[in-house]
Design an enzyme around this catalytic site. Structure first.
Site, PDB file in Angstrom:
ATOM      1  N   ASP A  20       0.825  -1.169  -0.119  1.00  0.00           N
ATOM      2  CA  ASP A  20      -0.081   0.013  -0.185  1.00  0.00           C
ATOM      3  C   ASP A  20       0.877   1.160   0.031  1.00  0.00           C
ATOM      4  O   ASP A  20       2.044   1.248   0.366  1.00  0.00           O
ATOM      5  CB  ASP A  20      -0.876  -0.108   1.236  1.00  0.00           C
ATOM      6  CG  ASP A  20      -2.087   0.723   0.870  1.00  0.00           C
ATOM      7  OD1 ASP A  20      -3.223   0.240   1.193  1.00  0.00           O
ATOM      8  OD2 ASP A  20      -1.983   2.097   0.989  1.00  0.00           O
ATOM      9  N   HIS A  54     -20.017   0.302 -11.113  1.00  0.00           N
ATOM     10  CA  HIS A  54     -20.108   1.323 -11.987  1.00  0.00           C
ATOM     11  C   HIS A  54     -19.372   1.191 -13.423  1.00  0.00           C
ATOM     12  O   HIS A  54     -19.599   2.038 -14.209  1.00  0.00           O
ATOM     13  CB  HIS A  54     -19.066   2.597 -11.051  1.00  0.00           C
ATOM     14  CG  HIS A  54     -19.911   3.003 -10.010  1.00  0.00           C
ATOM     15  ND1 HIS A  54     -20.879   3.707  -9.829  1.00  0.00           N
ATOM     16  CD2 HIS A  54     -19.549   2.688  -8.950  1.00  0.00           C
ATOM     17  CE1 HIS A  54     -21.439   3.732  -8.666  1.00  0.00           C
ATOM     18  NE2 HIS A  54     -20.469   3.417  -7.758  1.00  0.00           N
ATOM     19  N   TYR A  98     -14.647   7.092 -13.107  1.00  0.00           N
ATOM     20  CA  TYR A  98     -14.266   6.133 -12.303  1.00  0.00           C
ATOM     21  C   TYR A  98     -14.505   4.945 -12.958  1.00  0.00           C
ATOM     22  O   TYR A  98     -13.880   3.705 -13.108  1.00  0.00           O
ATOM     23  CB  TYR A  98     -14.773   6.231 -10.804  1.00  0.00           C
ATOM     24  CG  TYR A  98     -14.883   4.964  -9.919  1.00  0.00           C
ATOM     25  CD1 TYR A  98     -13.685   4.356  -9.345  1.00  0.00           C
ATOM     26  CD2 TYR A  98     -16.074   4.414 -10.068  1.00  0.00           C
ATOM     27  CE1 TYR A  98     -13.547   3.480  -8.658  1.00  0.00           C
ATOM     28  CE2 TYR A  98     -15.991   3.090  -9.083  1.00  0.00           C
ATOM     29  CZ  TYR A  98     -14.603   2.797  -8.358  1.00  0.00           C
ATOM     30  OH  TYR A  98     -14.577   1.564  -7.652  1.00  0.00           O
ATOM     31  N   LYS A 143     -12.581   1.410 -14.489  1.00  0.00           N
ATOM     32  CA  LYS A 143     -12.797  -0.034 -14.105  1.00  0.00           C
ATOM     33  C   LYS A 143     -12.881  -0.782 -15.339  1.00  0.00           C
ATOM     34  O   LYS A 143     -12.494  -2.033 -15.324  1.00  0.00           O
ATOM     35  CB  LYS A 143     -13.983  -0.243 -13.132  1.00  0.00           C
ATOM     36  CG  LYS A 143     -13.836   0.625 -12.045  1.00  0.00           C
ATOM     37  CD  LYS A 143     -12.482  -0.100 -11.152  1.00  0.00           C
ATOM     38  CE  LYS A 143     -12.205   0.401  -9.943  1.00  0.00           C
ATOM     39  NZ  LYS A 143     -10.951  -0.290  -9.287  1.00  0.00           N
TER      40      LYS A 143
HETATM   41  N1  LIG Z   1     -15.839  -0.523  -0.867  1.00  0.00           N
HETATM   42  C1  LIG Z   1     -16.630  -0.815  -2.136  1.00  0.00           C
HETATM   43  O1  LIG Z   1     -17.781  -0.693  -1.986  1.00  0.00           O
HETATM   44  C2  LIG Z   1     -16.092  -1.097  -3.447  1.00  0.00           C
HETATM   45  C3  LIG Z   1     -17.031  -1.314  -4.406  1.00  0.00           C
HETATM   46  C4  LIG Z   1     -16.640  -1.444  -5.974  1.00  0.00           C
HETATM   47  C5  LIG Z   1     -15.291  -1.616  -6.179  1.00  0.00           C
HETATM   48  N2  LIG Z   1     -14.345  -1.247  -5.101  1.00  0.00           N
HETATM   49  C6  LIG Z   1     -12.917  -1.152  -5.507  1.00  0.00           C
HETATM   50  O2  LIG Z   1     -12.296  -2.097  -4.437  1.00  0.00           O
HETATM   51  C7  LIG Z   1     -10.872  -1.320  -4.168  1.00  0.00           C
HETATM   52  C8  LIG Z   1     -10.731  -1.276  -2.682  1.00  0.00           C
HETATM   53  O3  LIG Z   1     -11.619  -0.372  -2.255  1.00  0.00           O
HETATM   54  P1  LIG Z   1     -11.689  -0.021  -0.729  1.00  0.00           P
HETATM   55  O4  LIG Z   1     -13.403   0.349  -0.251  1.00  0.00           O
HETATM   56  O5  LIG Z   1     -10.983  -0.781   0.081  1.00  0.00           O
HETATM   57  O6  LIG Z   1     -11.089   1.485  -0.772  1.00  0.00           O
HETATM   58  P2  LIG Z   1     -10.121   2.000   0.349  1.00  0.00           P
HETATM   59  O7  LIG Z   1      -9.872   3.485  -0.363  1.00  0.00           O
HETATM   60  O8  LIG Z   1     -10.737   1.859   1.453  1.00  0.00           O
HETATM   61  O9  LIG Z   1      -8.766   1.442   0.068  1.00  0.00           O
HETATM   62  C9  LIG Z   1      -7.754   1.804  -0.992  1.00  0.00           C
HETATM   63  C10 LIG Z   1      -6.479   1.589  -0.467  1.00  0.00           C
HETATM   64  O10 LIG Z   1      -5.435   1.747  -1.782  1.00  0.00           O
HETATM   65  C11 LIG Z   1      -4.428   2.314  -1.268  1.00  0.00           C
HETATM   66  N3  LIG Z   1      -3.933   3.056  -2.403  1.00  0.00           N
HETATM   67  C12 LIG Z   1      -4.656   4.102  -3.169  1.00  0.00           C
HETATM   68  N4  LIG Z   1      -4.072   4.630  -4.122  1.00  0.00           N
HETATM   69  C13 LIG Z   1      -2.821   3.923  -4.064  1.00  0.00           C
HETATM   70  C14 LIG Z   1      -1.582   4.070  -4.850  1.00  0.00           C
HETATM   71  N5  LIG Z   1      -1.299   4.856  -5.831  1.00  0.00           N
HETATM   72  N6  LIG Z   1      -0.399   3.239  -4.416  1.00  0.00           N
HETATM   73  C15 LIG Z   1      -0.644   2.306  -3.448  1.00  0.00           C
HETATM   74  N7  LIG Z   1      -1.594   2.198  -2.861  1.00  0.00           N
HETATM   75  C16 LIG Z   1      -2.931   2.984  -3.061  1.00  0.00           C
HETATM   76  C17 LIG Z   1      -4.976   3.335  -0.169  1.00  0.00           C
HETATM   77  O11 LIG Z   1      -3.768   3.990   0.442  1.00  0.00           O
HETATM   78  C18 LIG Z   1      -6.031   2.456   0.632  1.00  0.00           C
HETATM   79  O12 LIG Z   1      -5.676   1.731   1.542  1.00  0.00           O
HETATM   80  C19 LIG Z   1     -10.819  -0.111  -5.143  1.00  0.00           C
HETATM   81  O13 LIG Z   1     -10.298  -0.333  -6.252  1.00  0.00           O
HETATM   82  C20 LIG Z   1     -12.338   0.106  -5.306  1.00  0.00           C
HETATM   83  O14 LIG Z   1     -12.464   0.941  -6.790  1.00  0.00           O
HETATM   84  C21 LIG Z   1     -14.730  -1.046  -3.792  1.00  0.00           C
END
Ligand SMILES: NC(=O)c1ccc[n+]([C@@H]2O[C@H](COP(=O)([O-])OP(=O)(O)OC[C@H]3O[C@@H](n4cnc5c(N)ncnc54)[C@H](O)[C@@H]3O)[C@@H](O)[C@H]2O)c1
Length: 267
Positions: free
Chosen positions: A41, A123, A146, A150
């Site tokens: 991360d 999305h 966004y 994806k």
């Molecule tokens: N939570 C949801 O409901 C949901 C729904 C659909 C898709 N997603 C996808 O799942 C993934 C995780 O979602 P989440 O809710 O845990 O998001 P989050 O924002 O809680 O976690 C994302 C993590 O990625 C890290 N990160 C961001 N940019 C980075 C980079 N450039 N290099 C390294 N680390 C980086 C951040 O520090 C964070 O810890 C994302 O790709 C999101 O688009 C989430």
């Protein structure tokens, strides 16, 4: 479960985030299902466990290549969660979600990782009318910049599967959180326990070419087609309906995409 030399290692990019934290739960997370966890991360979680390793890397940076390849060396799989999880400017989204996903897939290919699970999103198809089932092989209709990133991530995964033989599973995740907050969420909720089941299935299930699967719980009000997720072995156990008496009514537009608006796409 204590990892041994025979424990398959999985690299979790974005391990410090919401879904990464669910997958790392000591009570019923991926480790309890036999995976050794290598966290990666741009921000270090404050609770890295004794059985886990952590790599600090920003996947938007070209210089992250060495760190990515070192973290993936000898790993069996990658779960790629790192990125921007909602609408933002095109430049920021492209760097984090498209260029970042490319770097992760390329590092996986170069290090011989068997399988990569990509966190895609509902999305990617958010301009299908709500309640209409978009099958996984229907044309994507992203609802936001966004969502476009994806779709691009799924396309990159498809390329790496077909051209390079990396096993790639793209999960169109619904709303993954502790609980649904609104009536709308009741249909698209993915519970913390079910996201562990889903990702474990995506890491282990049979694949033949690139796979796209929806990821939600067994919601009474759900309408997505979970066939390809179930083919991987996903067997959801939770249902948002248990929260139905304790959620806000939500007057959502008839198409999800109308709710995803970039404040300034050029920022
Ligand atoms: N939570 C949801 O409901 C949901 C729904 C659909 C898709 N997603 C996808 O799942 C993934 C995780 O979602 P989440 O809710 O845990 O998001 P989050 O924002 O809680 O976690 C994302 C993590 O990625 C890290 N990160 C961001 N940019 C980075 C980079 N450039 N290099 C390294 N680390 C980086 C951040 O520090 C964070 O810890 C994302 O790709 C999101 O688009 C989430």
């Amino acid at each position: 479960m204590t990892p041994t030399d025979a424990t398959p290692a999985v690299v979790l990019s974005g391990a410090a985030g919401r879904i990464g934290t669910y997958l790392r739960r000591t009570d019923g997370g991926l480790a309890a299902r036999g995976w050794g966890l290598r966290l990666l991360d741009a921000a270090e979680p404050d609770d890295v466990g004794p059985e886990e390793t952590f790599t600090l890397a920003d996947i938007t940076e070209e210089e992250s290549r060495d760190a990515l390849e070192t973290a993936m060396a000898g790993a069996d799989a990658v779960v790629h969660l790192a990125g921007i999880p909602s609408e933002d400017s095109w430049t920021r989204l492209r760097r984090a979600n498209v260029d970042g996903t490319f770097r992760v897939l390329e590092a996986a290919r170069r290090t011989g990782v068997r399988r990569v699970v990509l966190a895609s999103s509902n999305h990617a198809v958010g301009y299908y009318p709500l309640g209409e089932v978009a099958r996984v092989d229907d044309t994507p209709r992203p609802d936001s910049f966004y969502g476009v990133t994806k779709v691009a991530g799924e396309a990159l995964g498809s390329l790496y599967a077909d051209k390079y033989g990396v096993e790639v599973v793209s999960l169109r995740i619904g709303m993954c959180a502790d609980r649904p907050r609104t009536t709308f969420d009741l249909g698209i909720w993915l519970s913390p326990a079910d996201v562990v089941r889903l990702v474990d299935a995506a890491l282990r299930g049979p694949v033949d070419g690139p796979v796209v699967a929806y990821g939600v719980s067994a919601n009474t009000r759900g309408w997505w087609d979970l066939t390809s997720a179930r083919d991987l072995g996903y067997d959801p156990q939770d249902d948002g309906e248990v929260f139905a008496d304790d959620v806000e009514a939500y007057d959502w537009p008839d198409v999800l995409g109308h709710g995803m608006v970039a404040t300034d796409p050029l920022a």
